[in-house]
Structures are given as structure tokens and as C-alpha cells.
Design an enzyme around this catalytic site. Structure first.
Site, mmCIF file in Angstrom:
data_model
loop_
_atom_site.group_PDB
_atom_site.id
_atom_site.type_symbol
_atom_site.label_atom_id
_atom_site.label_comp_id
_atom_site.label_asym_id
_atom_site.label_seq_id
_atom_site.Cartn_x
_atom_site.Cartn_y
_atom_site.Cartn_z
ATOM 1 N N ALA A 137 38.837 27.967 -111.704
ATOM 2 C CA ALA A 137 38.029 28.183 -110.499
ATOM 3 C C ALA A 137 36.964 27.099 -110.383
ATOM 4 O O ALA A 137 35.861 27.342 -109.908
ATOM 5 C CB ALA A 137 37.389 29.573 -110.555
ATOM 6 N N HIS A 175 51.353 9.416 -112.102
ATOM 7 C CA HIS A 175 50.046 9.505 -111.460
ATOM 8 C C HIS A 175 49.098 8.678 -112.308
ATOM 9 O O HIS A 175 48.768 9.059 -113.414
ATOM 10 C CB HIS A 175 49.608 10.968 -111.437
ATOM 11 C CG HIS A 175 48.393 11.228 -110.602
ATOM 12 N ND1 HIS A 175 48.135 10.592 -109.421
ATOM 13 C CD2 HIS A 175 47.375 12.094 -110.776
ATOM 14 C CE1 HIS A 175 47.013 11.052 -108.905
ATOM 15 N NE2 HIS A 175 46.527 11.961 -109.714
HETATM 16 N N1 APR Z 1 41.620 29.206 -118.728
HETATM 17 C C1 APR Z 1 41.194 29.239 -117.443
HETATM 18 N N2 APR Z 1 40.367 28.336 -116.926
HETATM 19 C C2 APR Z 1 39.955 27.340 -117.728
HETATM 20 C C3 APR Z 1 40.371 27.223 -119.074
HETATM 21 C C4 APR Z 1 41.244 28.219 -119.575
HETATM 22 N N3 APR Z 1 41.698 28.195 -120.819
HETATM 23 N N4 APR Z 1 39.786 26.125 -119.600
HETATM 24 C C5 APR Z 1 39.037 25.572 -118.638
HETATM 25 N N5 APR Z 1 39.140 26.300 -117.505
HETATM 26 C C6 APR Z 1 38.463 26.108 -116.222
HETATM 27 C C7 APR Z 1 36.998 25.725 -116.386
HETATM 28 O O1 APR Z 1 36.211 26.847 -116.748
HETATM 29 C C8 APR Z 1 36.672 25.177 -115.009
HETATM 30 O O2 APR Z 1 36.148 26.168 -114.152
HETATM 31 O O3 APR Z 1 39.015 25.051 -115.479
HETATM 32 C C9 APR Z 1 38.042 24.715 -114.480
HETATM 33 C C10 APR Z 1 38.107 23.223 -114.224
HETATM 34 O O4 APR Z 1 37.250 22.953 -113.184
HETATM 35 P P1 APR Z 1 36.400 21.596 -113.052
HETATM 36 O O5 APR Z 1 35.746 21.313 -114.362
HETATM 37 O O6 APR Z 1 35.581 21.701 -111.829
HETATM 38 O O7 APR Z 1 37.542 20.486 -112.875
HETATM 39 P P2 APR Z 1 38.308 20.122 -111.527
HETATM 40 O O8 APR Z 1 37.602 19.019 -110.847
HETATM 41 O O9 APR Z 1 38.628 21.353 -110.802
HETATM 42 O O10 APR Z 1 39.653 19.484 -112.127
HETATM 43 C C11 APR Z 1 40.599 20.294 -112.802
HETATM 44 O O11 APR Z 1 42.439 19.007 -111.995
HETATM 45 O O12 APR Z 1 42.521 17.033 -110.800
HETATM 46 C C12 APR Z 1 42.623 17.604 -112.064
HETATM 47 O O13 APR Z 1 41.837 15.866 -113.574
HETATM 48 C C13 APR Z 1 41.525 17.124 -113.004
HETATM 49 O O14 APR Z 1 42.484 18.028 -114.979
HETATM 50 C C14 APR Z 1 41.480 18.217 -113.997
HETATM 51 C C15 APR Z 1 41.809 19.462 -113.175
#
Ligand code: APR
Length: 310
Positions: A10, A175
Site C-alpha cells: 500500500a 526493464h
Molecule cells: N508484505 C506486504 N507489503 C510489504 C511487504 C510485505 N512483506 N514488505 C514491504 N511491503 C510494503 C511496504 O510496507 C510499503 O508500503 O510495500 C510498500 C512499498 O511501497 P513504497 O515503499 O512506497 O514503494 P513504491 O514506490 O510503491 O514501489 C514498490 O514497485 O515500481 C516498483 O521499484 C518499485 O519495487 C518497488 C515497488
């Protein structure tokens, strides 16, 4: 009845994807994250926008995988994003563990779902998801080409001062640095860009496209791109949920197509209710094939180095 989509993660990409899916009324959405309060809070906040935005999708935020049961589509964005100076490959070990864990939890409750991967490094995470799910290749799809093509279209639109909607672009390969843009198949209202722009300009726009993710990371600094990535994954989700049979560049597991075996790489596919309904093989020049092979080798070499139990 509305279809059901689970968005795992999220964060920036996940929450914006949930918003786009809801605002287009494509499905009910379950937004799930490991962080306490974040998915619940963002889910409720999104739901409270419904009376104003006028959508009917129901959104729920949770940490409980039981609420994801019987999803038609599971979108995986969980992981850590890039910081300045990091390549997508720097994320491998951490994100492989995360993707493997969340995919196993999700497919246990939604064995018939289609998996859409967004977490980077994308092509490698698709492999992790395929292994963790045991799903056939039709049901594990990575989002990269649609985003890379959208970036290329944007830069072309700025250069030519024409509507980006008029521009259709094709981008193959991995990518990242080994992306293979296809100027021959990139057109403006049907006219190949090779007839509209000098080779040097096209080369510069391709370079900018290839570095498109890094350009955003260097500006934002505390995170990576999410508006265009969430738009790209929503276009793919819509094609599947509405059985549109849209041809889009996606990362899929090749089994001999393009002479490539056993690796996820971006190629044009037909997306519909069955997931990947067809892999489209276009004739490549020797140089394009060479670049695609380099791209596939780059992904394969990382997969081979994966020491995570998936
Ligand atoms: N289970 C569920 N959620 C998780 C877990 C897990 N085990 N580990 C991490 N997360 C959640 C984090 O808590 C965080 O809310 O994944 C979310 C990642 O969100 P952001 O840090 O905002 O990253 P974001 O910019 O959304 O990118 C996510 O997409 O484009 C790709 O390179 C980017 O790998 C990255 C992914």
C-alpha cells in the site's frame, strides 16, 4: 458482481493503483500491506472519496490475507523502492524474499487469480512469483513495457509537439538498462518516427527513456516513480478484467519464442481474461535480436545468482 482485485503493497505504487482501479470502477479492491494502519487508513481514505468521485468499487485496507480470498487479479507492488544511486538490481535479495512470501500467501487464497508483478527488478521478480505460485506462464505477467513505452511516447510528444495519444510505441526486452526500444515500430498517426526525426534525436530520446526511472528517482530522492507505473499496471489490469484482448508489451516467460528459453522478458502479448492469451512474435532485424538476447542474458544471469529460497 464486481471483479475482485488484491493490491499487495500500500505504498506509492500500490495505493495509486488502487485509486486508479476504483476510479475507473474496474473492480472491488483489497489493499494489503505488512505495515500496521497504512493499508487500513489509505483504504478508508480512498473509500471516502467515492461519494465525490462517483465510483462504486468497494475498497478495503487490511493486513489479513484472508480478506483477499477469491481475487480475480493480484497485483504485487510490495517491496523496497530505489533510492538515488541504486540500480533496480540492488533491490534483488530483499524484494525476492518479499515477493516470494506475499505471492505464496495470496495464491493460497486465490488459486485462480492472475498475477501482475510491479516490484523491481521486474523481470527477476516475475520469475520469483512464477516459482512461488507454481502458476502456468499465462498467469504471471510483469509490468514494464507499457511504462517504458509511455515514457518514450511522452518524450516523442514533447519533441514533436503532437498529442501523445497519436503516438504508438513498442519497447521490448528487460526493464532497465537492457531495454530494447523499437523505433521501426514506433509511429505517429501511423508514420514511423524514423521518417520524422533524425537518428541522433531518436537515439537521445531512447537514452532518456532507458534512464526514465532513474530520472524520477534523482528528482524525488526519497522514492521512485508511481504515477506512470500505476497507470501502466491499471491499463493491463483493465485489459484482463474486461477481456479486452489488448496487445501490450509485457514481461512474460518465454519458452522458445524469439529464440529465447526459460526467462521473463518484455515482448508484445495479447492480454485478456485468460491472462497472456498469445505471445506475438514480430520479425526482428539482426541488431534488434542481438539486443534482445543481451537483455535476456542479463535477466538470466541475475536469476541464476538468486540465493533466496523461493
Ligand atoms: N508484505 C506486504 N507489503 C510489504 C511487504 C510485505 N512483506 N514488505 C514491504 N511491503 C510494503 C511496504 O510496507 C510499503 O508500503 O510495500 C510498500 C512499498 O511501497 P513504497 O515503499 O512506497 O514503494 P513504491 O514506490 O510503491 O514501489 C514498490 O514497485 O515500481 C516498483 O521499484 C518499485 O519495487 C518497488 C515497488
Amino acid at each position: 458482481m464486481y471483479k475482485k482485485v488484491t493490491v499487495i503493497g500500500a505504498g506509492n505504487v500500490g495505493a495509486t493503483t488502487a485509486q486508479r482501479i476504483a476510479e475507473k470502477d474496474l473492480a472491488d479492491v483489497v489493499l494489503i500491506d505488512i505495515a500496521e494502519g497504512i493499508p487500513q487508513g489509505k483504504g478508508l481514505d480512498l473509500l471516502e472519496s467515492a461519494p465525490i468521485e462517483g465510483f462504486h468499487s468497494r475498497i478495503q485496507g487490511t493486513r489479513d490475507y484472508d480478506m483477499t480470498r477469491d481475487s480475480d487479479l493480484v497485483i504485487v507492488t510490495a517491496g523496497i523502492p530505489r533510492k538515488p544511486g541504486m540500480s533496480r538490481d540492488d533491490l534483488i535479495a530483499t524484494n525476492a524474499k518479499i515477493v516470494s512470501t506475499v505471492v505464496k500467501e495470496a495464491v493460497l487464497r486465490s488459486p485462480d487469480a492472475i498475477l501482475l508483478l510491479v516490484t523491481n527488478p521486474l523481470d527477476v521478480m516475475c520469475f520469483v512469483a512464477k516459482k512461488a505460485s507454481g502458476f502456468p506462464r499465462e498467469k504471471v505477467i510483469g509490468m514494464a513495457g507499457v511504462l517504458d513505452a509511455a515514457r518514450f511516447r511522452t518524450f516523442l510528444s514533447m519533441e514533436l509537439d503532437v498529442s501523445a495519444e497519436n503516438i504508438s510505441a513498442l519497447v521490448l526486452g528487460g526493464h532497465g538498462d537492457s531495454m530494447v526500444p523499437m523505433p521501426r515500430y514506433t509511429t505517429v498517426a501511423g508514420i514511423p518516427i524514423t521518417e520524422l526525426l533524425p537518428a541522433k534525436t531518436i537515439e537521445a530520446l531512447i537514452r532518456r527513456t532507458r534512464d526514465g526511472g532513474a530520472e524520477i528517482v534523482n528528482l524525488i530522492k526519497t522514492g521512485s516513480a508511481f504515477y506512470a507505473p500505476s497507470s501502466a499496471v491499471t491499463e493491463m489490469a483493465e485489459a484482463i478484467l474486461k477481456d479486452q484482448k489488448k496487445i501490450l508489451p509485457c514481461s512474460v516467460y518465454l519458452m522458445g519464442e524469439y529464440g529465447i528459453q526459460g526467462v521473463f522478458i518484455g515482448v508484445p502479448v495479447k492480454l485478456g481474461a485468460g491472462g497472456v492469451e498469445k505471445i506475438i512474435e514480430i520479425k526482428l532485424t539482426d541488431e534488434e535480436q542481438r539486443l534482445l538476447n543481451i537483455s535476456a542474458d542479463a535477466v538470466r544471469s541475475i536469476v541464476l545468482k538468486l540465493d533466496v529460497e523461493v
